[in-house]
Design an enzyme around this catalytic site. Sequence first.
Site, PDB file in Angstrom:
ATOM      1  N   CYS A  53      46.012  37.293  49.022  1.00 56.36           N
ATOM      2  CA  CYS A  53      46.116  35.846  49.264  1.00 56.36           C
ATOM      3  C   CYS A  53      45.131  35.411  50.352  1.00 56.36           C
ATOM      4  O   CYS A  53      44.516  34.339  50.252  1.00 56.36           O
ATOM      5  CB  CYS A  53      47.530  35.468  49.691  1.00 56.36           C
ATOM      6  N   ARG A 130      50.362  33.741  41.054  1.00 53.42           N
ATOM      7  CA  ARG A 130      49.104  33.025  41.321  1.00 53.42           C
ATOM      8  C   ARG A 130      48.873  32.050  40.171  1.00 53.42           C
ATOM      9  O   ARG A 130      48.195  32.367  39.196  1.00 53.42           O
ATOM     10  CB  ARG A 130      47.945  34.022  41.447  1.00 53.42           C
TER      11      ARG A 130
HETATM   12  C1  BEZ Z   1      48.649  40.066  48.375  1.00 50.95           C
HETATM   13  O1  BEZ Z   1      48.012  41.026  48.759  1.00 50.95           O
HETATM   14  O2  BEZ Z   1      48.268  38.925  48.540  1.00 50.95           O
HETATM   15  C2  BEZ Z   1      49.953  40.308  47.674  1.00 50.95           C
HETATM   16  C3  BEZ Z   1      50.078  41.447  46.897  1.00 50.95           C
HETATM   17  C4  BEZ Z   1      51.279  41.685  46.245  1.00 50.95           C
HETATM   18  C5  BEZ Z   1      52.330  40.797  46.379  1.00 50.95           C
HETATM   19  C6  BEZ Z   1      52.172  39.633  47.113  1.00 50.95           C
HETATM   20  C7  BEZ Z   1      50.978  39.393  47.776  1.00 50.95           C
END
Ligand code: BEZ
Length: 217
Positions: A53, A130
């Site tokens: 993110c 997402r």
């Molecule tokens: C992330 O790295 O943004 C992420 C990865 C897995 C679950 C939620 C966020």
Amino acid sequence: MSDEPSIQSLPRIGDPAPDFTAVTTQGEIKFSEWQGDSWTVMFSHPADFTPVCSTELTEFGKRSKEFAELNTKLIGISVDSIHSHLAWEQNLQQILDVKLPYPMIADSTRAVSELYGMIHPGESATVTVRALFIIDPKRKIRTIIYYPLNVGRNVDEVKRALIALQTTDANGVACPVNWQPGEKVIVPPPKTDKEVEERLSNDSYEKLDFYLCKKEL
Ligand code: BEZ
């Protein structure tokens, strides 16, 4: 409990974008008033202070001027609190030297996330996937992209889809596979014999067949 997926009414391409009021990092907004006459790219992320993110939101931040030049506003959303958003913004500025110039919705009640179908229980029952919506100035949903939690999106592709939509709207054409701005576009298929004849005699078209013609804009 049943293993069947829950049937939820999800917004679809062509639907009006549901309106809402929400708390954001730039104050409370009523979505329709905030959007005004612009296009909008609204994107959800699973959680603040997470690595993928962080890369996505800062990439949108770095490239927000490119979207503004396309009369397009950006807005992020997750179910994190406003305090978390504000702290994460500060942290991103410190560690990656990027200030997020667009608002981020703090949807702790999940009201907006549910309205837009951003929570996919098979992926996560608690956070938004997402999801990304391209919404036109008439507040119609024009593109929807979903990515899972562990794969970041491609901002180049979001921008390409946005330019393609604006190009098709302005010129009554379509955009072929892997189309990039400046490349030839597809002339919509003919609907009458006369239109077939017209296109066959048009020397400026690239004619692969009567139904598959390309042209320069
Ligand atoms: C992330 O790295 O943004 C992420 C990865 C897995 C679950 C939620 C966020």
